[in-house]
Design an enzyme around this catalytic site. Sequence first.
Site, PDB file in Angstrom:
ATOM      1  N   ASN A   1      -1.822  -0.119   7.077  1.00 39.61           N
ATOM      2  CA  ASN A   1      -1.248  -1.401   7.509  1.00 39.61           C
ATOM      3  C   ASN A   1      -0.396  -2.080   6.431  1.00 39.61           C
ATOM      4  O   ASN A   1      -0.254  -3.288   6.413  1.00 39.61           O
ATOM      5  CB  ASN A   1      -2.368  -2.333   7.995  1.00 39.61           C
ATOM      6  CG  ASN A   1      -3.476  -2.480   6.959  1.00 39.61           C
ATOM      7  OD1 ASN A   1      -3.312  -2.092   5.822  1.00 39.61           O
ATOM      8  ND2 ASN A   1      -4.595  -3.064   7.373  1.00 39.61           N
TER       9      ASN A   1
ATOM     10  N   PHE B   1     -15.330   4.043   6.899  1.00 41.71           N
ATOM     11  CA  PHE B   1     -13.926   4.215   6.520  1.00 41.71           C
ATOM     12  C   PHE B   1     -13.699   4.074   5.016  1.00 41.71           C
ATOM     13  O   PHE B   1     -12.563   4.148   4.549  1.00 41.71           O
ATOM     14  CB  PHE B   1     -13.016   3.236   7.282  1.00 41.71           C
ATOM     15  CG  PHE B   1     -13.294   1.771   7.026  1.00 41.71           C
ATOM     16  CD1 PHE B   1     -12.731   1.112   5.950  1.00 41.71           C
ATOM     17  CD2 PHE B   1     -14.115   1.060   7.889  1.00 41.71           C
ATOM     18  CE1 PHE B   1     -12.976  -0.240   5.723  1.00 41.71           C
ATOM     19  CE2 PHE B   1     -14.381  -0.294   7.672  1.00 41.71           C
ATOM     20  CZ  PHE B   1     -13.805  -0.945   6.579  1.00 41.71           C
TER      21      PHE B   1
ATOM     22  N   HIS C   1      -1.944  -5.430   1.380  1.00 42.34           N
ATOM     23  CA  HIS C   1      -3.237  -6.088   1.148  1.00 42.34           C
ATOM     24  C   HIS C   1      -2.960  -7.487   0.619  1.00 42.34           C
ATOM     25  O   HIS C   1      -2.037  -7.689  -0.166  1.00 42.34           O
ATOM     26  CB  HIS C   1      -4.048  -5.307   0.102  1.00 42.34           C
ATOM     27  CG  HIS C   1      -5.200  -6.097  -0.452  1.00 42.34           C
ATOM     28  ND1 HIS C   1      -6.422  -6.153   0.179  1.00 42.34           N
ATOM     29  CD2 HIS C   1      -5.298  -6.902  -1.551  1.00 42.34           C
ATOM     30  CE1 HIS C   1      -7.228  -6.948  -0.530  1.00 42.34           C
ATOM     31  NE2 HIS C   1      -6.570  -7.415  -1.586  1.00 42.34           N
TER      32      HIS C   1
ATOM     33  N   LYS D   1       0.832  -1.205   0.000  1.00 38.87           N
ATOM     34  CA  LYS D   1       0.000   0.000   0.000  1.00 38.87           C
ATOM     35  C   LYS D   1       0.870   1.260   0.000  1.00 38.87           C
ATOM     36  O   LYS D   1       2.087   1.179   0.213  1.00 38.87           O
ATOM     37  CB  LYS D   1      -0.918  -0.039   1.224  1.00 38.87           C
ATOM     38  CG  LYS D   1      -1.964  -1.165   1.184  1.00 38.87           C
ATOM     39  CD  LYS D   1      -2.832  -1.108   2.448  1.00 38.87           C
ATOM     40  CE  LYS D   1      -3.993  -2.074   2.386  1.00 38.87           C
ATOM     41  NZ  LYS D   1      -4.870  -1.938   3.592  1.00 38.87           N
TER      42      LYS D   1
ATOM     43  N   THR E   1      -5.438  -7.151  10.720  1.00 40.76           N
ATOM     44  CA  THR E   1      -5.661  -5.831  10.106  1.00 40.76           C
ATOM     45  C   THR E   1      -5.020  -4.700  10.905  1.00 40.76           C
ATOM     46  O   THR E   1      -4.391  -3.812  10.342  1.00 40.76           O
ATOM     47  CB  THR E   1      -7.186  -5.584   9.958  1.00 40.76           C
ATOM     48  OG1 THR E   1      -7.746  -6.652   9.205  1.00 40.76           O
ATOM     49  CG2 THR E   1      -7.462  -4.263   9.268  1.00 40.76           C
TER      50      THR E   1
ATOM     51  N   TYR F   1     -12.442  -2.393  -3.499  1.00 42.14           N
ATOM     52  CA  TYR F   1     -12.996  -2.385  -2.139  1.00 42.14           C
ATOM     53  C   TYR F   1     -14.530  -2.359  -2.149  1.00 42.14           C
ATOM     54  O   TYR F   1     -15.150  -1.809  -1.224  1.00 42.14           O
ATOM     55  CB  TYR F   1     -12.440  -1.196  -1.354  1.00 42.14           C
ATOM     56  CG  TYR F   1     -11.018  -1.408  -0.861  1.00 42.14           C
ATOM     57  CD1 TYR F   1     -10.681  -2.512  -0.062  1.00 42.14           C
ATOM     58  CD2 TYR F   1      -9.998  -0.512  -1.168  1.00 42.14           C
ATOM     59  CE1 TYR F   1      -9.379  -2.705   0.400  1.00 42.14           C
ATOM     60  CE2 TYR F   1      -8.692  -0.707  -0.704  1.00 42.14           C
ATOM     61  CZ  TYR F   1      -8.397  -1.808   0.076  1.00 42.14           C
ATOM     62  OH  TYR F   1      -7.109  -2.010   0.547  1.00 42.14           O
TER      63      TYR F   1
ATOM     64  N   GLU G   1      -9.811  -9.823  -7.949  1.00 43.05           N
ATOM     65  CA  GLU G   1      -8.820  -8.753  -7.786  1.00 43.05           C
ATOM     66  C   GLU G   1      -7.698  -8.872  -8.819  1.00 43.05           C
ATOM     67  O   GLU G   1      -7.232  -7.864  -9.354  1.00 43.05           O
ATOM     68  CB  GLU G   1      -8.248  -8.799  -6.361  1.00 43.05           C
ATOM     69  CG  GLU G   1      -9.294  -8.428  -5.317  1.00 43.05           C
ATOM     70  CD  GLU G   1      -8.831  -8.669  -3.879  1.00 43.05           C
ATOM     71  OE1 GLU G   1      -7.658  -9.077  -3.678  1.00 43.05           O
ATOM     72  OE2 GLU G   1      -9.647  -8.457  -2.964  1.00 43.05           O
TER      73      GLU G   1
HETATM   74  P1  IDP Z   1      -7.660  -6.729   5.573  1.00 48.37           P
HETATM   75  O1  IDP Z   1      -6.864  -5.755   4.713  1.00 48.37           O
HETATM   76  O2  IDP Z   1      -6.905  -7.112   6.824  1.00 48.37           O
HETATM   77  O3  IDP Z   1      -8.210  -7.897   4.797  1.00 48.37           O
HETATM   78  P2  IDP Z   1     -10.358  -5.561   5.507  1.00 48.37           P
HETATM   79  O4  IDP Z   1     -11.365  -5.788   6.587  1.00 48.37           O
HETATM   80  O5  IDP Z   1     -10.564  -6.210   4.185  1.00 48.37           O
HETATM   81  O6  IDP Z   1      -8.920  -5.898   6.116  1.00 48.37           O
HETATM   82  O7  IDP Z   1     -10.289  -3.987   5.285  1.00 48.37           O
HETATM   83  C1  IDP Z   1      -9.632  -3.420   4.188  1.00 48.37           C
HETATM   84  C2  IDP Z   1      -8.773  -2.276   4.650  1.00 48.37           C
HETATM   85  O8  IDP Z   1      -9.600  -1.211   5.123  1.00 48.37           O
HETATM   86  C3  IDP Z   1      -7.861  -2.596   5.826  1.00 48.37           C
HETATM   87  O9  IDP Z   1      -6.653  -3.237   5.439  1.00 48.37           O
HETATM   88  C4  IDP Z   1      -7.623  -1.238   6.416  1.00 48.37           C
HETATM   89  O10 IDP Z   1      -6.651  -0.499   5.655  1.00 48.37           O
HETATM   90  C5  IDP Z   1      -8.977  -0.577   6.237  1.00 48.37           C
HETATM   91  N1  IDP Z   1      -9.866  -0.744   7.394  1.00 48.37           N
HETATM   92  C6  IDP Z   1     -10.535  -1.883   7.735  1.00 48.37           C
HETATM   93  N2  IDP Z   1     -11.294  -1.707   8.821  1.00 48.37           N
HETATM   94  C7  IDP Z   1     -11.148  -0.394   9.153  1.00 48.37           C
HETATM   95  C8  IDP Z   1     -11.714   0.406  10.206  1.00 48.37           C
HETATM   96  O11 IDP Z   1     -12.523  -0.041  11.040  1.00 48.37           O
HETATM   97  N3  IDP Z   1     -11.318   1.727  10.247  1.00 48.37           N
HETATM   98  C9  IDP Z   1     -10.446   2.245   9.348  1.00 48.37           C
HETATM   99  N4  IDP Z   1      -9.886   1.523   8.340  1.00 48.37           N
HETATM  100  C10 IDP Z   1     -10.230   0.216   8.254  1.00 48.37           C
END
Ligand code: IDP
Length: 149
Positions: free
Chosen positions: A127, A68, A130, A20, A102, A60, A141
Amino acid sequence: MTTTSSAAATPAERTLVLVKPDGVARGLTGEVLRRVEAKGYRIVALEMRTADDALLAEHYAEHQGKPFFAPLVEFMRSGPVVAAVVEGGRVIEGFRSLAGTTEPTGAAPGTIRGDLGRDWGTSVVQNLVHGSDSPESAAREIGLWFPAL
Ligand code: IDP
């Protein structure tokens, strides 16, 4: 257990990995790809690009409508990402294990997010990486990011 019979080998699968914008900006692309390759997975496609809104809205799609979503898209288009198609036995689950949970604060040491990520106090969880979460997501994807594959 024998490891010589090709009939017993786990079939290779593919996943989409993104470094990312925070990972690219911090110079961690090489470290992420090093961990992927050190685990024994194969990088079969690799590209640096800045994603646009249309691509990110599709990527997404499952998060549309969540609070978010807008900050996530804004973050993801804030700079270049490195997209890779990675191949290997059970690589979808395996890369998510390498990535960690996450939230980097709680991610286990030894994982990419656990070792290298932290909470930056932003509205979106930054984080570093992805990884697709299922075979269906991976196929969708990979088709979005690498339509020629
Ligand atoms: P993942 O990347 O660990 O699979 P997902 O639930 O698919 O997590 O969420 C996609 C991305 O959205 C996350 O990697 C993170 O960058 C962001 N994200 C997920 N949940 C939240 C939240 O509750 N607040 C802010 N950003 C979030």
